[in-house]
Design a protein around this motif. Structure first.
Motif, PDB file in Angstrom:
ATOM      1  N   UNK A 119       2.760 -26.516   4.743  1.00 51.58           N
ATOM      2  CA  UNK A 119       1.640 -26.978   3.677  1.00 51.58           C
ATOM      3  C   UNK A 119       2.189 -28.038   2.503  1.00 51.58           C
ATOM      4  N   UNK A 120       3.675 -27.862   2.543  1.00 50.57           N
ATOM      5  CA  UNK A 120       4.048 -28.933   1.120  1.00 50.57           C
ATOM      6  C   UNK A 120       4.592 -27.874  -0.023  1.00 50.57           C
ATOM      7  N   UNK A 121       4.458 -28.984  -1.175  1.00 48.12           N
ATOM      8  CA  UNK A 121       4.783 -28.225  -2.122  1.00 48.12           C
ATOM      9  C   UNK A 121       3.566 -27.094  -2.906  1.00 48.12           C
ATOM     10  N   UNK A 122       5.004 -26.130  -3.701  1.00 46.47           N
ATOM     11  CA  UNK A 122       3.939 -25.269  -4.963  1.00 46.47           C
ATOM     12  C   UNK A 122       3.042 -24.540  -3.660  1.00 46.47           C
ATOM     13  N   UNK A 123       3.197 -23.149  -2.697  1.00 45.93           N
ATOM     14  CA  UNK A 123       1.895 -23.083  -1.922  1.00 45.93           C
ATOM     15  C   UNK A 123       2.141 -21.632  -2.293  1.00 45.93           C
ATOM     16  N   UNK A 124       1.533 -20.693  -2.730  1.00 47.78           N
ATOM     17  CA  UNK A 124       1.644 -19.150  -3.344  1.00 47.78           C
ATOM     18  C   UNK A 124       0.772 -18.029  -3.080  1.00 47.78           C
ATOM     19  N   UNK A 125       0.906 -17.241  -2.394  1.00 44.15           N
ATOM     20  CA  UNK A 125       0.502 -15.899  -1.927  1.00 44.15           C
ATOM     21  C   UNK A 125       0.877 -14.972  -3.630  1.00 44.15           C
ATOM     22  N   UNK A 126      -0.847 -14.438  -3.373  1.00 45.19           N
ATOM     23  CA  UNK A 126      -1.037 -13.791  -4.773  1.00 45.19           C
ATOM     24  C   UNK A 126      -1.391 -12.214  -4.096  1.00 45.19           C
ATOM     25  N   UNK A 127      -1.188 -10.766  -4.347  1.00 44.86           N
ATOM     26  CA  UNK A 127      -1.457  -9.594  -3.609  1.00 44.86           C
ATOM     27  C   UNK A 127      -2.433  -9.321  -5.230  1.00 44.86           C
ATOM     28  N   UNK A 128      -3.453  -8.809  -4.646  1.00 39.58           N
ATOM     29  CA  UNK A 128      -4.084  -8.444  -6.098  1.00 39.58           C
ATOM     30  C   UNK A 128      -3.820  -6.682  -6.043  1.00 39.58           C
ATOM     31  N   UNK A 129      -2.908  -6.229  -6.671  1.00 40.83           N
ATOM     32  CA  UNK A 129      -2.600  -5.160  -6.097  1.00 40.83           C
ATOM     33  C   UNK A 129      -2.951  -3.922  -7.718  1.00 40.83           C
ATOM     34  N   UNK A 130      -2.060  -2.952  -7.499  1.00 40.23           N
ATOM     35  CA  UNK A 130      -2.749  -2.175  -8.451  1.00 40.23           C
ATOM     36  C   UNK A 130      -1.775  -1.087  -9.340  1.00 40.23           C
ATOM     37  N   UNK A 131      -2.737  -0.902 -10.552  1.00 39.25           N
ATOM     38  CA  UNK A 131      -1.401   0.635 -11.187  1.00 39.25           C
ATOM     39  C   UNK A 131      -1.546   1.610 -10.440  1.00 39.25           C
ATOM     40  N   UNK A 132      -2.128   1.757  -9.518  1.00 36.41           N
ATOM     41  CA  UNK A 132      -3.053   2.740  -9.152  1.00 36.41           C
ATOM     42  C   UNK A 132      -1.093   3.257  -8.569  1.00 36.41           C
ATOM     43  N   UNK A 133      -0.627   2.571  -7.871  1.00 35.30           N
ATOM     44  CA  UNK A 133       0.891   2.269  -7.761  1.00 35.30           C
ATOM     45  C   UNK A 133       1.350   3.435  -8.501  1.00 35.30           C
ATOM     46  N   UNK A 134       1.386   3.534  -9.560  1.00 31.83           N
ATOM     47  CA  UNK A 134       2.216   4.667 -10.342  1.00 31.83           C
ATOM     48  C   UNK A 134       1.608   6.189  -9.718  1.00 31.83           C
ATOM     49  N   UNK A 135       0.769   6.681  -9.192  1.00 39.57           N
ATOM     50  CA  UNK A 135       0.567   7.675  -8.837  1.00 39.57           C
ATOM     51  C   UNK A 135       0.929   7.672  -6.892  1.00 39.57           C
ATOM     52  N   UNK A 136       2.111   7.076  -6.770  1.00 35.53           N
ATOM     53  CA  UNK A 136       2.174   7.247  -4.905  1.00 35.53           C
ATOM     54  C   UNK A 136       3.488   7.875  -4.838  1.00 35.53           C
ATOM     55  N   UNK A 137       3.403   8.163  -3.548  1.00 31.90           N
ATOM     56  CA  UNK A 137       5.146   8.398  -4.115  1.00 31.90           C
ATOM     57  C   UNK A 137       5.409   7.718  -2.362  1.00 31.90           C
ATOM     58  N   UNK A 138       6.300   7.564  -1.838  1.00 30.90           N
ATOM     59  CA  UNK A 138       6.854   6.626  -1.009  1.00 30.90           C
ATOM     60  C   UNK A 138       7.851   7.616   0.665  1.00 30.90           C
ATOM     61  N   UNK A 139       6.862   7.252   1.131  1.00 28.66           N
ATOM     62  CA  UNK A 139       6.889   9.293   2.491  1.00 28.66           C
ATOM     63  C   UNK A 139       7.559   8.259   3.663  1.00 28.66           C
ATOM     64  N   UNK A 140       8.375   8.038   3.575  1.00 27.31           N
ATOM     65  CA  UNK A 140       8.498   7.063   4.604  1.00 27.31           C
ATOM     66  C   UNK A 140       8.223   7.914   6.196  1.00 27.31           C
ATOM     67  N   UNK A 141       8.204   9.256   6.445  1.00 28.07           N
ATOM     68  CA  UNK A 141       7.397   9.905   7.292  1.00 28.07           C
ATOM     69  C   UNK A 141       6.144  10.277   8.321  1.00 28.07           C
ATOM     70  N   UNK A 142       5.652   9.375   7.186  1.00 27.88           N
ATOM     71  CA  UNK A 142       4.147   9.372   7.097  1.00 27.88           C
ATOM     72  C   UNK A 142       3.778   7.822   6.502  1.00 27.88           C
ATOM     73  N   UNK A 143       3.845   6.708   6.910  1.00 28.57           N
ATOM     74  CA  UNK A 143       3.844   5.319   5.790  1.00 28.57           C
ATOM     75  C   UNK A 143       2.400   5.112   6.456  1.00 28.57           C
ATOM     76  N   UNK A 144       1.752   5.629   8.315  1.00 25.96           N
ATOM     77  CA  UNK A 144       0.313   5.036   7.823  1.00 25.96           C
ATOM     78  C   UNK A 144      -0.145   6.451   8.123  1.00 25.96           C
ATOM     79  N   UNK A 145      -1.514   6.367   7.400  1.00 23.90           N
ATOM     80  CA  UNK A 145      -1.669   8.418   7.626  1.00 23.90           C
ATOM     81  C   UNK A 145      -2.705   7.798   9.389  1.00 23.90           C
ATOM     82  N   UNK A 146      -2.224   9.629   9.895  1.00 24.43           N
ATOM     83  CA  UNK A 146      -2.708   9.417  11.664  1.00 24.43           C
ATOM     84  C   UNK A 146      -3.492  10.744  11.158  1.00 24.43           C
ATOM     85  N   UNK A 147      -4.091  11.777  10.100  1.00 27.68           N
ATOM     86  CA  UNK A 147      -5.352  12.268  10.564  1.00 27.68           C
ATOM     87  C   UNK A 147      -6.339  12.041  10.773  1.00 27.68           C
TER      88      UNK A 147
END
Ligand SMILES: NC(=O)c1ccc[n+]([C@@H]2O[C@H](COP(=O)([O-])OP(=O)(O)OC[C@H]3O[C@@H](n4cnc5c(N)ncnc54)[C@H](OP(=O)(O)O)[C@@H]3O)[C@@H](O)[C@H]2O)c1
Length: 250
Positions: free
Chosen positions: A126-154
């Protein structure tokens, strides 16, 4: 604009194609509306046809009001270039169909707000200056990286809304860094942001009394933001020419 926002109102060409996922309300609505009012072609990627239609009508009305107010640098056109494409981001099948539907339009894609990496191939062409923007959140600070449970399976009944949300935001930021590294030297930049605590429809998912107390306290101390103020940071990332080439920032 007064003190409402700090993004520049820059004239955007109708040829500039901006896609916003979840654009029928909240932050996505504001981002889509302002990008369209500056002249870009904006694609609202939403799961509900009715909600997307209602949002587009509201955007047109608010565009007229903004013109009446005399806001400068908005598009000269009398109507906004808005389009709708259906996607349920909770379904890989729907995302894949959505990507195919978009590719069939033959359009380029210059800015993608949120995520749909499968459209990378379109953005790369698509030419010059293409951008991807993630609307993220500081809520990430309360998360733990759980490799065993990447996506919820319950089950739906014991779905831990808040911890899954926090984790999704952490993964989104990790994805931003990884994509930014992989796309170094290409025409695409990838960044993410925290919009603050914004009074949108997102709070409809908060059922716990603790969360409600927390929001109440935040309101009392004026810590919450209006949707347009919360969307300011994302709109700035979408339209501000000074961000061209900047990548890998949260
Ligand atoms: N509000 C805040 O305080 C805050 C703070 C930090 C980060 N954020 C982030 O900002 C972003 C936007 O949040 P918001 O506050 O604007 O929330 P919102 O008002 O609830 O809007 C969310 C939008 O996403 C759409 N959506 C949800 N699930 C979807 C799915 N499976 N497929 C397609 N569309 C879907 C919704 O569509 P429907 O109307 O059909 O449900 C709606 O248009 C989110 O990524 C959020 O994590 C918000």
């Amino acid at each position: 604009m007064g003190s409402r926002a700090s993004f520049p109102i820059v004239p955007l060409s109708e040829d500039r194609v901006i896609m916003v996922t979840g654009a029928n309300c909240g932050l996505g609505y504001q981002i889509a509306k302002w990008a369209a009012m500056m002249g870009a072609t904006v694609i609202l990627a939403c799961r509900s046809v009715d909600k997307a239609r209602a949002a587009m009508e509201k955007m047109h009305e608010e565009f007229k009001e903004e013109k009446t107010k005399g806001t400068s640098n908005m598009t000269e056109k009398s109507t906004l270039c808005l389009e709708f494409l259906k996607v349920d981001l909770g379904s890989f099948k729907s995302v894949a169909q959505f990507c195919e539907d978009f590719k069939k339009t033959g359009r380029p894609l210059h800015v993608l707000v949120c995520n749909a990496a499968k459209l990378l191939s379109v953005m790369k062409q698509s030419g010059l200056d293409c951008r991807i923007i993630f609307n993220s959140s500081k809520a990430e600070r309360f998360a733990s990286f759980d490799i065993e449970n990447i996506s919820f399976t319950g089950t739906k009944r014991n779905y831990p809304v808040h911890s899954c949300y926090n984790q999704s935001k952490l993964y989104q930021i990790m994805q931003m860094f990884a994509m930014s590294r992989r796309l170094t030297g290409t025409n695409i930049t990838v960044n993410s942001l925290h919009p603050g605590i914004v009074e949108t429809e997102i709070w409809r998912y908060s059922h716990s009394w603790m969360k409600r107390c927390w929001i109440f306290i935040a309101r009392c101390f004026c810590l919450t933001r209006t949707p347009i103020y919360g969307a300011t940071f994302a709109i700035d990332l979408v339209v501000n020419p000074k961000h061209a080439g900047v990548s890998g920032l949260y």
